[in-house]
Write an enzyme that holds these catalytic residues in place. Structure first.
Site, PDB file in Angstrom:
ATOM      1  N   LYS A  41      -9.214   9.693   4.218  1.00  0.00           N
ATOM      2  CA  LYS A  41      -8.460  10.883   3.806  1.00  0.00           C
ATOM      3  C   LYS A  41      -8.985  11.449   2.492  1.00  0.00           C
ATOM      4  O   LYS A  41      -8.650  12.562   2.106  1.00  0.00           O
ATOM      5  CB  LYS A  41      -6.988  10.467   3.637  1.00  0.00           C
ATOM      6  N   ASP A  66      -6.333  11.527   8.284  1.00  0.00           N
ATOM      7  CA  ASP A  66      -5.252  10.701   7.755  1.00  0.00           C
ATOM      8  C   ASP A  66      -4.805   9.715   8.842  1.00  0.00           C
ATOM      9  O   ASP A  66      -4.482  10.125   9.962  1.00  0.00           O
ATOM     10  CB  ASP A  66      -4.094  11.651   7.377  1.00  0.00           C
ATOM     11  N   THR A 137      -4.550  -8.716   2.045  1.00  0.00           N
ATOM     12  CA  THR A 137      -4.627  -9.304   0.699  1.00  0.00           C
ATOM     13  C   THR A 137      -3.906 -10.653   0.624  1.00  0.00           C
ATOM     14  O   THR A 137      -2.991 -10.909   1.413  1.00  0.00           O
ATOM     15  CB  THR A 137      -3.976  -8.334  -0.304  1.00  0.00           C
ATOM     16  N   ASP A 138      -4.297 -11.465  -0.347  1.00  0.00           N
ATOM     17  CA  ASP A 138      -3.595 -12.743  -0.564  1.00  0.00           C
ATOM     18  C   ASP A 138      -2.218 -12.524  -1.191  1.00  0.00           C
ATOM     19  O   ASP A 138      -1.414 -13.457  -1.249  1.00  0.00           O
ATOM     20  CB  ASP A 138      -4.438 -13.695  -1.429  1.00  0.00           C
ATOM     21  N   GLU A 139      -1.957 -11.281  -1.654  1.00  0.00           N
ATOM     22  CA  GLU A 139      -0.676 -11.044  -2.347  1.00  0.00           C
ATOM     23  C   GLU A 139       0.522 -11.167  -1.407  1.00  0.00           C
ATOM     24  O   GLU A 139       1.651 -11.323  -1.859  1.00  0.00           O
ATOM     25  CB  GLU A 139      -0.700  -9.678  -3.048  1.00  0.00           C
ATOM     26  N   TYR A 162       3.685  -2.947  -2.952  1.00  0.00           N
ATOM     27  CA  TYR A 162       2.343  -3.011  -2.350  1.00  0.00           C
ATOM     28  C   TYR A 162       2.222  -4.200  -1.404  1.00  0.00           C
ATOM     29  O   TYR A 162       1.882  -4.041  -0.225  1.00  0.00           O
ATOM     30  CB  TYR A 162       1.268  -3.103  -3.448  1.00  0.00           C
ATOM     31  N   ALA A 164       4.501  -6.030  -0.079  1.00  0.00           N
ATOM     32  CA  ALA A 164       5.454  -5.965   1.046  1.00  0.00           C
ATOM     33  C   ALA A 164       4.931  -5.027   2.134  1.00  0.00           C
ATOM     34  O   ALA A 164       5.069  -5.306   3.332  1.00  0.00           O
ATOM     35  CB  ALA A 164       6.817  -5.502   0.552  1.00  0.00           C
ATOM     36  N   LYS A 166       1.751  -4.366   2.724  1.00  0.00           N
ATOM     37  CA  LYS A 166       0.617  -5.026   3.392  1.00  0.00           C
ATOM     38  C   LYS A 166       1.131  -6.130   4.329  1.00  0.00           C
ATOM     39  O   LYS A 166       0.618  -6.301   5.432  1.00  0.00           O
ATOM     40  CB  LYS A 166      -0.352  -5.624   2.357  1.00  0.00           C
ATOM     41  N   ILE A 218      -3.507  -5.194 -22.077  1.00  0.00           N
ATOM     42  CA  ILE A 218      -3.330  -6.429 -21.295  1.00  0.00           C
ATOM     43  C   ILE A 218      -1.843  -6.685 -21.130  1.00  0.00           C
ATOM     44  O   ILE A 218      -1.102  -6.726 -22.117  1.00  0.00           O
ATOM     45  CB  ILE A 218      -4.010  -7.615 -22.004  1.00  0.00           C
TER      46      ILE A 218
HETATM   47  N1  LIG Z   1      -9.235  -4.440  -4.102  1.00  0.00           N
HETATM   48  C1  LIG Z   1      -8.908  -5.708  -3.849  1.00  0.00           C
HETATM   49  O1  LIG Z   1      -9.072  -6.560  -4.718  1.00  0.00           O
HETATM   50  C2  LIG Z   1      -8.382  -6.089  -2.483  1.00  0.00           C
HETATM   51  C3  LIG Z   1      -8.209  -7.450  -2.208  1.00  0.00           C
HETATM   52  C4  LIG Z   1      -7.766  -7.835  -0.930  1.00  0.00           C
HETATM   53  C5  LIG Z   1      -7.511  -6.874   0.040  1.00  0.00           C
HETATM   54  N2  LIG Z   1      -7.673  -5.545  -0.261  1.00  0.00           N
HETATM   55  C6  LIG Z   1      -7.402  -4.571   0.818  1.00  0.00           C
HETATM   56  O2  LIG Z   1      -8.651  -3.985   1.166  1.00  0.00           O
HETATM   57  C7  LIG Z   1      -8.474  -2.627   1.549  1.00  0.00           C
HETATM   58  C8  LIG Z   1      -9.349  -1.731   0.704  1.00  0.00           C
HETATM   59  O3  LIG Z   1      -9.021  -1.917  -0.676  1.00  0.00           O
HETATM   60  P1  LIG Z   1      -9.791  -1.114  -1.830  1.00  0.00           P
HETATM   61  O4  LIG Z   1      -9.594  -1.857  -3.087  1.00  0.00           O
HETATM   62  O5  LIG Z   1     -11.150  -0.773  -1.370  1.00  0.00           O
HETATM   63  O6  LIG Z   1      -8.886   0.208  -1.884  1.00  0.00           O
HETATM   64  P2  LIG Z   1      -9.235   1.671  -2.408  1.00  0.00           P
HETATM   65  O7  LIG Z   1      -7.938   2.185  -2.953  1.00  0.00           O
HETATM   66  O8  LIG Z   1     -10.438   1.666  -3.291  1.00  0.00           O
HETATM   67  O9  LIG Z   1      -9.638   2.483  -1.100  1.00  0.00           O
HETATM   68  C9  LIG Z   1      -8.713   2.865  -0.120  1.00  0.00           C
HETATM   69  C10 LIG Z   1      -9.343   3.954   0.715  1.00  0.00           C
HETATM   70  O10 LIG Z   1      -8.408   4.332   1.737  1.00  0.00           O
HETATM   71  C11 LIG Z   1      -8.358   5.745   1.816  1.00  0.00           C
HETATM   72  N3  LIG Z   1      -7.036   6.139   2.293  1.00  0.00           N
HETATM   73  C12 LIG Z   1      -5.842   6.016   1.645  1.00  0.00           C
HETATM   74  N4  LIG Z   1      -4.845   6.509   2.395  1.00  0.00           N
HETATM   75  C13 LIG Z   1      -5.414   6.953   3.546  1.00  0.00           C
HETATM   76  C14 LIG Z   1      -4.899   7.562   4.723  1.00  0.00           C
HETATM   77  N5  LIG Z   1      -3.589   7.826   4.846  1.00  0.00           N
HETATM   78  N6  LIG Z   1      -5.746   7.877   5.744  1.00  0.00           N
HETATM   79  C15 LIG Z   1      -7.080   7.610   5.608  1.00  0.00           C
HETATM   80  N7  LIG Z   1      -7.630   7.048   4.507  1.00  0.00           N
HETATM   81  C16 LIG Z   1      -6.804   6.724   3.490  1.00  0.00           C
HETATM   82  C17 LIG Z   1      -8.636   6.224   0.390  1.00  0.00           C
HETATM   83  O11 LIG Z   1      -9.096   7.560   0.367  1.00  0.00           O
HETATM   84  C18 LIG Z   1      -9.688   5.221  -0.066  1.00  0.00           C
HETATM   85  O12 LIG Z   1     -10.991   5.662   0.265  1.00  0.00           O
HETATM   86  C19 LIG Z   1      -6.984  -2.339   1.391  1.00  0.00           C
HETATM   87  O13 LIG Z   1      -6.383  -2.463   2.664  1.00  0.00           O
HETATM   88  C20 LIG Z   1      -6.487  -3.427   0.442  1.00  0.00           C
HETATM   89  O14 LIG Z   1      -5.139  -3.727   0.690  1.00  0.00           O
HETATM   90  C21 LIG Z   1      -8.108  -5.140  -1.505  1.00  0.00           C
END
Ligand SMILES: NC(=O)c1ccc[n+]([C@@H]2O[C@H](COP(=O)([O-])OP(=O)(O)OC[C@H]3O[C@@H](n4cnc5c(N)ncnc54)[C@H](O)[C@@H]3O)[C@@H](O)[C@H]2O)c1
Length: 356
Positions: A41, A66, A137-139, A162, A164, A166, A218
């Site tokens: 999106k 989206d 995520t591990d959260e 967040y 919840a 996920k 921090i």
């Molecule tokens: N960053 C971390 O440390 C981490 C760790 C574990 C899991 N995750 C999971 O990995 C995934 C990616 O995380 P990230 O850190 O790259 O996130 P990010 O926020 O950098 O990227 C999310 C992407 O999703 C897109 N997006 C958001 N809403 C959308 C929608 N409605 N339709 C289409 N696209 C949409 C955004 O434009 C963005 O490009 C997530 O599902 C997150 O929960 C992240």
């Protein structure tokens, strides 16, 4: 696979974000026999600059849309007939989920349900070679005290909007797998760091502030503990699980690498002083303790041994090396940072850390 056979079509959602862009790059470059469709999106967190090096590849297509838009998702499934989905699109920042929980419910829960309904509808009766891979995520496992680890069987106990949202999406994926026999699996990963991460998250935020001599905010006393994994290693894990993981299964992904927030910032300050040619101790003077995040989870620690023993994956580099590579990337990509930290980001930052 002969070059005459049909290309496997993979829909990656959220591919313009931090982790998604690393997954898209890896798959586009490593698998010429796959066609990668990146659906994003382009929210504040999504940036096509992240994929400049693969945008003209013949096995790559960008789709702007989206995941919550049922009609749109149905249309792209009809048009492209995807064989697999790697679902990363989400709202991903805990602080923003405290400010605006509904956006997280909409994107993370409803969006995942829309995608699941699309595969249910379009893969009907034809699930051979198909897979819905959900990145989580591990959260979702909650918070630990000083000892213990999250395993794949730890009961869910999400504690922020967040986590919840996920957790809800993970439950939906498993429910569709169980009820409708959709081939699906879930991986739960710890904190990622590396290039192309939006500078609202700890490590790039600190790097950026050190460069600009701004305070390093921090939370609390910086005692919170997280496991950290290099984003390229997360992408490698997703590759391994996508190809070798068992449908219906869950895989924890982690770095075997726990750090207190304050210790990471201290290490970063040291590395940055060296890189910027500043006297040792200069950056550490910028450290500022701010009011703790509401409901801040104390410790996350992941046991990634199942992935290691069953599928043979482990992290490829040490944290010190990965952190240095990350610092180098941010220092040589200051334009990227400047172009994405737009006015809207500045306003958010002010609200979050400098009072309203
Ligand atoms: N960053 C971390 O440390 C981490 C760790 C574990 C899991 N995750 C999971 O990995 C995934 C990616 O995380 P990230 O850190 O790259 O996130 P990010 O926020 O950098 O990227 C999310 C992407 O999703 C897109 N997006 C958001 N809403 C959308 C929608 N409605 N339709 C289409 N696209 C949409 C955004 O434009 C963005 O490009 C997530 O599902 C997150 O929960 C992240």
């Amino acid at each position: 696979m002969s070059h005459m056979s049909a290309q496997k079509k993979i829909l990656v959602t959220g591919g313009a974000g931090f982790i998604g862009s690393h997954v898209v790059r890896l798959f586009v470059q490593k698998y010429p026999a796959y066609h990668i469709y990146n659906l994003d999106k382009l929210t504040y967190a999504g940036n096509l600059e992240n994929l400049k090096d693969v945008e003209s590849a013949s096995n790559y297509t960008f789709l702007k849309g989206d995941i919550t838009d049922h009609g749109y998702i149905d249309g792209i499934f009809k048009a492209h007939g995807f064989d697999a989905v790697i679902h990363l699109a989400a709202e991903s920042h805990v602080d923003r989920s405290i400010e605006n929980p509904m956006e997280f419910v909409t994107t993370n829960v409803l969006g995942t349900a829309v995608l699941l309904n699309a595969v249910r509808e379009h893969w009907k009766g034809q699930t051979e070679g198909k897979l819905f891979y959900h990145v989580s995520t591990d959260e979702v496992y909650g918070s630990l005290s000083d000892d213990g680890f999250f395993t794949e069987t730890t009961p869910y106990d999400p504690r922020s909007p967040y986590s919840a949202s996920k957790a809800s999406s993970d439950h939906l994926v498993r429910a569709y797998n169980h009820t409708f026999h959709i081939p699906a699996l879930v991986s739960n990963c710890s904190n990622n760091y590396g290039s192309h991460q939006f500078p609202e998250k700890l490590i790039p935020l600190m790097i950026n502030n050190i460069v600009h001599n701004k305070p390093l905010p921090i939370y609390g006393k910086g005692e919170n503990v997280r496991d950290w994994l290099w984003v390229n290693d997360h992408a490698r894990a997703i590759d391994v699980i996508f190809h070798k993981g068992k449908s219906g299964d869950t895989y924890n992904i982690g770095g075997f690498n726990e750090w207190k927030n304050i210790d990471i910032v201290t290490l970063l300050c040291k590395v940055m002083d060296q890189k910027l040619g500043r006297p040792e101790g200069t950056s550490a003077e910028l450290v500022t303790f701010v009011k703790d995040r509401a409901g801040h989870d104390f410790r996350y620690a992941i046991d990634a041994n199942k992935l290691k023993t069953e599928l043979g994956w482990e992290p490829s580099i040490t944290f010190e090396k990965g952190l240095e590579a990350t610092v180098d990337w941010y220092l040589s990509n200051q334009e990227w940072v400047a172009s994405i930290t737009s006015g809207a980001y500045q306003q958010y930052y002010q609200q979050q850390y400098e009072g309203r």
